[in-house]
Scaffold this motif. Sequence first.
Motif, PDB file in Angstrom:
ATOM      1  N   TYR A  74      -4.916  10.329   3.077  1.00  0.00           N
ATOM      2  CA  TYR A  74      -5.365  10.454   4.449  1.00  0.00           C
ATOM      3  C   TYR A  74      -5.156  11.881   4.949  1.00  0.00           C
ATOM      4  O   TYR A  74      -4.053  12.414   4.841  1.00  0.00           O
ATOM      5  CB  TYR A  74      -4.605   9.477   5.351  1.00  0.00           C
TER       6      TYR A  74
ATOM      7  N   SER B 263      -4.176   5.123  -0.953  1.00  0.00           N
ATOM      8  CA  SER B 263      -5.138   5.943  -0.230  1.00  0.00           C
ATOM      9  C   SER B 263      -4.572   7.324   0.044  1.00  0.00           C
ATOM     10  O   SER B 263      -3.352   7.547  -0.035  1.00  0.00           O
ATOM     11  CB  SER B 263      -5.549   5.289   1.090  1.00  0.00           C
TER      12      SER B 263
ATOM     13  N   ASN C 146      -0.290  11.063   3.055  1.00  0.00           N
ATOM     14  CA  ASN C 146      -0.764  11.488   4.369  1.00  0.00           C
ATOM     15  C   ASN C 146      -0.492  12.984   4.526  1.00  0.00           C
ATOM     16  O   ASN C 146       0.592  13.458   4.186  1.00  0.00           O
ATOM     17  CB  ASN C 146       0.006  10.668   5.412  1.00  0.00           C
TER      18      ASN C 146
ATOM     19  N   ALA D  31      -4.579   2.769   6.925  1.00  0.00           N
ATOM     20  CA  ALA D  31      -3.807   2.013   5.930  1.00  0.00           C
ATOM     21  C   ALA D  31      -4.041   0.512   6.080  1.00  0.00           C
ATOM     22  O   ALA D  31      -4.204  -0.195   5.079  1.00  0.00           O
ATOM     23  CB  ALA D  31      -2.328   2.338   6.055  1.00  0.00           C
TER      24      ALA D  31
ATOM     25  N   HIS E 127       0.841  -1.196   0.000  1.00  0.00           N
ATOM     26  CA  HIS E 127       0.000   0.000   0.000  1.00  0.00           C
ATOM     27  C   HIS E 127       0.879   1.250   0.000  1.00  0.00           C
ATOM     28  O   HIS E 127       1.983   1.223   0.532  1.00  0.00           O
ATOM     29  CB  HIS E 127      -0.874   0.012   1.261  1.00  0.00           C
TER      30      HIS E 127
ATOM     31  N   PHE F  82       3.926   0.947   2.502  1.00  0.00           N
ATOM     32  CA  PHE F  82       3.695  -0.234   3.322  1.00  0.00           C
ATOM     33  C   PHE F  82       4.092  -1.460   2.507  1.00  0.00           C
ATOM     34  O   PHE F  82       3.659  -1.614   1.364  1.00  0.00           O
ATOM     35  CB  PHE F  82       2.223  -0.328   3.720  1.00  0.00           C
TER      36      PHE F  82
ATOM     37  N   TYR G 287      -3.482   7.116  11.052  1.00  0.00           N
ATOM     38  CA  TYR G 287      -3.204   6.863   9.631  1.00  0.00           C
ATOM     39  C   TYR G 287      -2.820   5.409   9.403  1.00  0.00           C
ATOM     40  O   TYR G 287      -3.144   4.826   8.366  1.00  0.00           O
ATOM     41  CB  TYR G 287      -2.151   7.827   9.067  1.00  0.00           C
ATOM     42  N   CYS G 288      -2.151   4.803  10.378  1.00  0.00           N
ATOM     43  CA  CYS G 288      -1.764   3.393  10.244  1.00  0.00           C
ATOM     44  C   CYS G 288      -3.003   2.502  10.296  1.00  0.00           C
ATOM     45  O   CYS G 288      -3.105   1.539   9.543  1.00  0.00           O
ATOM     46  CB  CYS G 288      -0.762   3.021  11.328  1.00  0.00           C
TER      47      CYS G 288
ATOM     48  N   HIS H 193      -7.207  -0.499   4.457  1.00  0.00           N
ATOM     49  CA  HIS H 193      -7.055  -0.542   2.995  1.00  0.00           C
ATOM     50  C   HIS H 193      -6.289  -1.793   2.565  1.00  0.00           C
ATOM     51  O   HIS H 193      -6.635  -2.425   1.562  1.00  0.00           O
ATOM     52  CB  HIS H 193      -6.332   0.705   2.485  1.00  0.00           C
ATOM     53  N   ILE H 194      -5.254  -2.134   3.297  1.00  0.00           N
ATOM     54  CA  ILE H 194      -4.452  -3.318   2.956  1.00  0.00           C
ATOM     55  C   ILE H 194      -5.296  -4.577   3.054  1.00  0.00           C
ATOM     56  O   ILE H 194      -5.283  -5.423   2.155  1.00  0.00           O
ATOM     57  CB  ILE H 194      -3.201  -3.386   3.860  1.00  0.00           C
TER      58      ILE H 194
ATOM     59  N   MET I 268       0.265   5.479   0.908  1.00  0.00           N
ATOM     60  CA  MET I 268      -0.683   6.461   1.423  1.00  0.00           C
ATOM     61  C   MET I 268      -0.067   7.850   1.348  1.00  0.00           C
ATOM     62  O   MET I 268       1.064   8.050   1.814  1.00  0.00           O
ATOM     63  CB  MET I 268      -1.025   6.144   2.888  1.00  0.00           C
TER      64      MET I 268
END
Length: 154
Positions: A152, A150, A89, A139, A85, A99, A135-136, A142-143, A87
């Motif tokens: 954020y 994404s 942010n 994420a 992933h 990620f 935010y984690c 989403h993962i 992101m």
Amino acid sequence: MTDATTKSHGSDTRRHKVTGDVHLLLRRGNDVLFGLRQNTGYEDGAWHLPSGHLEAGESVIDALIREAKEEIGISIAPEDVHFAHIMHNSSSGGRMAFFFSVRSWKGEPENQEPDKCAELQWVSANEPPERMIDYCRAAMAHIVSGSPFSIYGW
């Protein structure tokens, strides 16, 4: 009238500098390794993935491998790192959080930074810890759903 850094449509023409960070989803079956933050000055008491910032001259894969060695004492081969992933942010003016999922490594994960991490714990990817950095948590959702990108906080 516009100043020299603003176009007529209102956007800033200066180049934006983005901080990059890497996050490790060390996977054992459906479980992921989390660390409990302490003494960092940011979100202490929250669970978070092993992670860190990119350093000058290093790729995101090299950064992930370095952080895994520094934080949990394991060795990861580049070919065992798989994209999970990315992101964008909004924190700190904008960050790119990468990620990566890893299912194969050498060594047993051990807390190498007890001054910053109170403990390590394996947790189901489908049921992450209650207290996480926001935010984690986003994420991870989403993962788990298979979404590779994404935004954020914007």
